[in-house]
Design an enzyme around this catalytic site. Structure first.
Site, PDB file in Angstrom:
ATOM      1  N   GLY A  24       0.814  -1.173  -0.142  1.00 39.69           N
ATOM      2  CA  GLY A  24       0.179   0.108  -0.228  1.00 39.69           C
ATOM      3  C   GLY A  24       0.791   1.260  -0.177  1.00 39.69           C
ATOM      4  NE  ARG A  28       5.126  -1.642   4.167  1.00 38.51           N
ATOM      5  CZ  ARG A  28       3.896  -1.656   4.528  1.00 38.51           C
ATOM      6  NH1 ARG A  28       3.114  -2.569   3.743  1.00 38.51           N
ATOM      7  NH2 ARG A  28       3.400  -0.803   5.130  1.00 38.51           N
ATOM      8  NE  ARG A  47      -3.743  11.432  -8.918  1.00 36.90           N
ATOM      9  CZ  ARG A  47      -4.915  11.951  -8.437  1.00 36.90           C
ATOM     10  NH1 ARG A  47      -5.282  11.869  -7.403  1.00 36.90           N
ATOM     11  NH2 ARG A  47      -5.342  12.580  -9.451  1.00 36.90           N
ATOM     12  NE  ARG A  91      -3.613  -5.586   0.680  1.00 43.63           N
ATOM     13  CZ  ARG A  91      -3.084  -4.496   1.422  1.00 43.63           C
ATOM     14  NH1 ARG A  91      -2.027  -3.758   0.799  1.00 43.63           N
ATOM     15  NH2 ARG A  91      -3.456  -4.191   2.639  1.00 43.63           N
ATOM     16  CB  SER A  94       0.006  -3.605   7.633  1.00 42.67           C
ATOM     17  OG  SER A  94      -0.695  -2.576   7.099  1.00 42.67           O
ATOM     18  CG  ASP A 208      -3.500  -2.557  13.701  1.00 46.64           C
ATOM     19  OD1 ASP A 208      -2.557  -2.479  12.708  1.00 46.64           O
ATOM     20  OD2 ASP A 208      -4.613  -2.694  13.964  1.00 46.64           O
ATOM     21  NE  ARG A 221       1.806   0.411  11.075  1.00 48.42           N
ATOM     22  CZ  ARG A 221       0.283   0.544  11.091  1.00 48.42           C
ATOM     23  NH1 ARG A 221      -0.144   0.672   9.842  1.00 48.42           N
ATOM     24  NH2 ARG A 221      -0.449   0.780  12.212  1.00 48.42           N
TER      25      ARG A 221
END
Ligand code: HPA
Length: 238
Positions: A24, A28, A47, A91, A94, A208, A221
């Site tokens: 996402g 990363r 973007r 994908r 997290s 989490d 993360r």
């Protein structure tokens, strides 16, 4: 022939591989490219959805940030499949654990992705579609996990449109159906891939725990999800 481009992906002639990892967070994607890929070239910056292509153990692979939520991942995955020819979309995200026995940093694999989104309504099906992982990618990921001595949890996840939910009991009801964890993208990815007849898989690291309230920091993360990346990267060309 002019270079292919879309409103959201402008590679200016840089290649995009058949297999693409989709975190996402665009930073990363940059981390994966810098840490693991040889000869990486950047193929997108529109973007700040940073995308890179390089090789991992000699096999071409791409990685690109999708942003958050089903609208965002679905438009990027649609363009990657229909314009740039990607056929293996993985994908790496997290998720929030819905169970006490699913801890921070555990790895979850979305065998299926339930959703509270209305995204699937566009397919106008006479019933309820079950967004499902590609068995080929799931099996390859399972083999990698065995080889690397990792034990992921395979099962159903919830791809939710809601991060700050008004109904605090909703998660309990999904957990009551055996759903393992919540994230915000995979049902959209699986539907776009299914409609196009290509392969997709969603894997996550627990960031989490919604039961115990434990959390990782955003910085951790970004950099600590390396185990999941090392399981997903060998799926290039698998
Ligand atoms: N909710 C939705 N998406 C998430 C969460 C969460 O708690 N944690 C990581 N991704």
């Amino acid at each position: 022939m002019p270079d292919k481009s879309t409103p959201h992906i402008v590679p200016n002639g840089a290649p995009i591989a058949d297999t693409i990892l989709l975190p996402g967070d665009p930073l990363r994607a940059k981390f994966v490219a810098e840490t693991y890929l040889d000869d990486a070239v950047q193929f997108n910056s529109v973007r700040n959805a940073l995308g890179f292509t390089g090789t991992y153990r000699g096999r071409e692979v791409s990685v690109m940030g999708t942003g958050m939520g089903i609208p965002s991942i679905s438009l990027y995955s649609w363009e990657l499949i229909h314009v740039f020819g990607c056929t293996n979309l993985i994908r790496i995200g997290s998720c929030g654990s819905m169970r006490k026995d699913l801890d921070l940093y555990d790895i979850v694999v979305a065998q299926a992705a339930s959703t509270d989104s209305n995204f699937l309504a566009q397919y106008n099906l006479p019933g309820t579609f079950a967004p499902t992982a590609s068995f080929r990618l799931l099996d390859a990921f399972h083999s990698q996990a065995k080889q690397q001595g990792v034990t992921p949890r395979f099962g159903n996840v919830l791809s939710s449109d809601v991060f700050y939910g008004a109904d605090r009991t909703a998660i309990d009801r999904w957990a009551g159906m055996g759903v393992l964890a919540v994230e915000m993208e995979t049902a959209g990815l699986y539907a776009v891939a299914a409609h196009a007849g290509v392969d997709a898989l969603g894997v996550f690291t627990v960031s989490d725990n919604l039961v115990t309230g434990e959390k990782t920091s955003p910085e951790k993360r970004r950099t600590s999800f390396t185990r999941m990346m090392e399981l997903a990267l060998p799926l290039a060309g698998a």
